[in-house]
Design a protein around this motif. Structure first.
Motif, PDB file in Angstrom:
ATOM      1  N   VAL A 225      -5.848  -0.444   7.600  1.00 34.75           N
ATOM      2  CA  VAL A 225      -4.609   0.323   7.723  1.00 34.75           C
ATOM      3  C   VAL A 225      -3.396  -0.561   7.432  1.00 34.75           C
ATOM      4  O   VAL A 225      -2.420  -0.111   6.817  1.00 34.75           O
ATOM      5  CB  VAL A 225      -4.502   0.941   9.140  1.00 34.75           C
ATOM      6  N   LEU A 226      -3.438  -1.821   7.857  1.00 39.35           N
ATOM      7  CA  LEU A 226      -2.344  -2.739   7.570  1.00 39.35           C
ATOM      8  C   LEU A 226      -2.102  -2.850   6.072  1.00 39.35           C
ATOM      9  O   LEU A 226      -0.977  -2.729   5.595  1.00 39.35           O
ATOM     10  CB  LEU A 226      -2.658  -4.123   8.153  1.00 39.35           C
ATOM     11  N   GLY A 227      -3.174  -3.083   5.320  1.00 40.22           N
ATOM     12  CA  GLY A 227      -3.032  -3.186   3.877  1.00 40.22           C
ATOM     13  C   GLY A 227      -2.621  -1.882   3.240  1.00 40.22           C
ATOM     14  O   GLY A 227      -1.820  -1.859   2.287  1.00 40.22           O
ATOM     15  N   TYR A 228      -3.128  -0.782   3.774  1.00 44.33           N
ATOM     16  CA  TYR A 228      -2.797   0.535   3.222  1.00 44.33           C
ATOM     17  C   TYR A 228      -1.321   0.863   3.425  1.00 44.33           C
ATOM     18  O   TYR A 228      -0.652   1.357   2.515  1.00 44.33           O
ATOM     19  CB  TYR A 228      -3.675   1.583   3.903  1.00 44.33           C
ATOM     20  N   SER A 229      -0.804   0.587   4.603  1.00 44.49           N
ATOM     21  CA  SER A 229       0.601   0.878   4.895  1.00 44.49           C
ATOM     22  C   SER A 229       1.535  -0.007   4.070  1.00 44.49           C
ATOM     23  O   SER A 229       2.593   0.438   3.614  1.00 44.49           O
ATOM     24  CB  SER A 229       0.888   0.683   6.386  1.00 44.49           C
ATOM     25  N   VAL A 230       1.138  -1.271   3.891  1.00 44.04           N
ATOM     26  CA  VAL A 230       1.956  -2.174   3.082  1.00 44.04           C
ATOM     27  C   VAL A 230       2.067  -1.655   1.656  1.00 44.04           C
ATOM     28  O   VAL A 230       3.133  -1.709   1.032  1.00 44.04           O
ATOM     29  CB  VAL A 230       1.355  -3.598   3.095  1.00 44.04           C
ATOM     30  N   ASN A 231       0.985  -1.129   1.124  1.00 47.37           N
ATOM     31  CA  ASN A 231       1.006  -0.596  -0.243  1.00 47.37           C
ATOM     32  C   ASN A 231       2.032   0.520  -0.382  1.00 47.37           C
ATOM     33  O   ASN A 231       2.787   0.570  -1.370  1.00 47.37           O
ATOM     34  CB  ASN A 231      -0.390  -0.082  -0.607  1.00 47.37           C
ATOM     35  N   GLU A 232       2.082   1.404   0.600  1.00 47.93           N
ATOM     36  CA  GLU A 232       3.054   2.505   0.554  1.00 47.93           C
ATOM     37  C   GLU A 232       4.477   1.979   0.656  1.00 47.93           C
ATOM     38  O   GLU A 232       5.381   2.453  -0.039  1.00 47.93           O
ATOM     39  CB  GLU A 232       2.765   3.485   1.689  1.00 47.93           C
ATOM     40  N   SER A 233       4.693   0.980   1.517  1.00 48.32           N
ATOM     41  CA  SER A 233       6.036   0.397   1.644  1.00 48.32           C
ATOM     42  C   SER A 233       6.469  -0.270   0.345  1.00 48.32           C
ATOM     43  O   SER A 233       7.629  -0.166  -0.063  1.00 48.32           O
ATOM     44  CB  SER A 233       6.058  -0.619   2.788  1.00 48.32           C
ATOM     45  N   VAL A 234       5.542  -0.962  -0.314  1.00 47.60           N
ATOM     46  CA  VAL A 234       5.862  -1.636  -1.573  1.00 47.60           C
ATOM     47  C   VAL A 234       6.267  -0.631  -2.640  1.00 47.60           C
ATOM     48  O   VAL A 234       7.201  -0.874  -3.418  1.00 47.60           O
ATOM     49  CB  VAL A 234       4.658  -2.487  -2.041  1.00 47.60           C
ATOM     50  N   VAL A 235       5.585   0.506  -2.683  1.00 47.17           N
ATOM     51  CA  VAL A 235       5.930   1.542  -3.673  1.00 47.17           C
ATOM     52  C   VAL A 235       7.369   2.014  -3.465  1.00 47.17           C
ATOM     53  O   VAL A 235       8.152   2.137  -4.420  1.00 47.17           O
ATOM     54  CB  VAL A 235       4.951   2.729  -3.569  1.00 47.17           C
ATOM     55  N   ILE A 236       7.744   2.280  -2.208  1.00 45.35           N
ATOM     56  CA  ILE A 236       9.102   2.752  -1.914  1.00 45.35           C
ATOM     57  C   ILE A 236      10.122   1.652  -2.190  1.00 45.35           C
ATOM     58  O   ILE A 236      11.180   1.899  -2.778  1.00 45.35           O
ATOM     59  CB  ILE A 236       9.192   3.238  -0.457  1.00 45.35           C
ATOM     60  N   PHE A 237       9.830   0.428  -1.799  1.00 47.68           N
ATOM     61  CA  PHE A 237      10.758  -0.678  -2.048  1.00 47.68           C
ATOM     62  C   PHE A 237      10.939  -0.929  -3.549  1.00 47.68           C
ATOM     63  O   PHE A 237      12.032  -1.267  -4.002  1.00 47.68           O
ATOM     64  CB  PHE A 237      10.255  -1.956  -1.370  1.00 47.68           C
ATOM     65  N   ASP A 238       9.867  -0.775  -4.312  1.00 51.16           N
ATOM     66  CA  ASP A 238       9.972  -0.924  -5.769  1.00 51.16           C
ATOM     67  C   ASP A 238      10.918   0.119  -6.356  1.00 51.16           C
ATOM     68  O   ASP A 238      11.731  -0.176  -7.238  1.00 51.16           O
ATOM     69  CB  ASP A 238       8.589  -0.785  -6.412  1.00 51.16           C
ATOM     70  N   ARG A 239      10.792   1.350  -5.855  1.00 53.11           N
ATOM     71  CA  ARG A 239      11.664   2.424  -6.347  1.00 53.11           C
ATOM     72  C   ARG A 239      13.112   2.183  -5.917  1.00 53.11           C
ATOM     73  O   ARG A 239      14.043   2.495  -6.665  1.00 53.11           O
ATOM     74  CB  ARG A 239      11.161   3.776  -5.849  1.00 53.11           C
TER      75      ARG A 239
END
Length: 340
Positions: A225-239
């Motif tokens: 879950v830690l890795g999964y949540s980080v992936n979603e945060s990275v997508v938003i931060f990239d945008r």
């Protein structure tokens, strides 16, 4: 790929304070249950007896679990390994009862459930030593259940596993912070870690409140879950970084709102497909995968919430701005190169 496109940005950041208050209350409630009720640790952490038995055909795990429950074990660990005929049984420590006595009682009950009788037979080891071994024989004279191995896991081993699990969690958190700090900026790293810890504590709070068994598989789910949540945060931060480049006149609120709104379709596709797979494990995976899938289900649901409403809003409260991600363009001096 998009299911739909929202033309008008949703003002998420207008309600950031409300969402942060909800997150804080949920987080504090989870901490309260963790402190007052604690986690219901499995045999791997508390110590206990591990048994390996083998059946002549595919083992009925639910039947074995029912037999153990009837003996007084509330949540016995029963899992298959290697083949469908091999079963591992994990039993908690019993006061005043040795591992040998526990394993013998359990083996007798399993043998009785298979309409067999236990007998002591003389076996010869590889070293040529004669050893008496308990065997479960059926009416035809064949072994109905074979006791392969019995081990006792002491509390010291359980404490070592718990410490190793905690170390793994700390290493993941530090690694994520370093990665986000390098890729974006320290404010984004801090906000993402707070959001991820929010997810982890809430999962632990659920397990503490409902007294679900916390095992090594649940720990693995939390790390996932830690890795999964980080992936979603990275997508938003990239945008957000992309929007800072494109929307020069937009405010920080507008940039973040547009970033979240424009990734909603992608979020629904990604999390929806993942959640369907996890729910399949939860419904059809049986008791073996139940708590693992349960932790993932809670983590994915709160991971969406934390990435959108916690990480982005905390980054806003920390004062992110265009200059954090994009270096300002230096205006060219008209006198550069001029000769006086």
């Amino acid at each position: 790929m998009e299911f739909f496109r929202i033309k008008k940005d949703i003002p998420f950041m207008r309600h950031a304070l409300i969402f942060n208050v909800i997150s804080a209350v949920t987080f504090l409630a989870a901490v309260f249950f963790l402190v007052h009720k604690g986690l219901h640790l499995s045999v791997e952490f508390k110590g206990g007896t591990l048994m390996e038995v083998k059946y002549p055909k595919a083992a009925n795990l639910e039947g074995i679990r029912g037999t153990l429950i009837a003996m007084g074990y509330e949540e016995p660990g029963v899992t298959s390994f290697d083949t469908a005929r091999d079963v591992m049984i994990r039993l908690p420590v019993e006061n005043g009862v040795t591992a040998a006595n526990t394993s013998q009682r359990v083996f007798d009950a399993l043998c009785k459930a298979e309409q067999g009788t236990t007998k002591a037979i003389d076996t010869v080891t590889e070293k040529g030593e004669h050893v008496l071994k308990s065997a479960c024989m059926d009416a035809a004279g064949s072994e109905a259940v074979v006791l392969q191995k019995v081990e006792f896991v002491g509390p010291q081993v359980g404490e070592e596993l718990a410490q190793n699990g905690l170390n793994a969690l700390v290493v993941v958190i530090i690694g994520v912070m370093i990665y986000l700090a390098i890729r974006f900026e320290w404010k984004y790293a801090v906000s993402a870690i707070i959001a991820n810890l929010h997810d982890v504590v809430i999962i632990l709070g659920f397990f503490a409140f409902f007294e679900w068994e916390f095992s090594l598989t649940v720990l693995a789910a939390i790390l996932a879950v830690l890795g999964y949540s980080v992936n979603e945060s990275v997508v938003i931060f990239d945008r957000i970084r992309e929007n800072f480049r494109k929307q020069r006149k937009a405010s920080v609120h507008e940039v973040i709102d547009n970033a979240i709104t424009s990734t909603i379709s992608r979020t629904i596709i990604t999390h929806g497909s993942t959640q369907m797979m996890v729910l399949s494990m939860l419904v059809f995976g049986g008791q073996t995968l139940h708590h693992f899938a349960l932790a993932l289900t809670i983590g994915i649901c709160f991971g969406i919430y934390s990435s959108v409403f916690v990480a982005a809003s905390i980054a806003m409260w920390l004062g992110v701005k265009r200059e954090d991600l994009i270096k300002p363009v230096k205006e060219k001096d008209e006198t550069d190169g001029a000769v006086v």
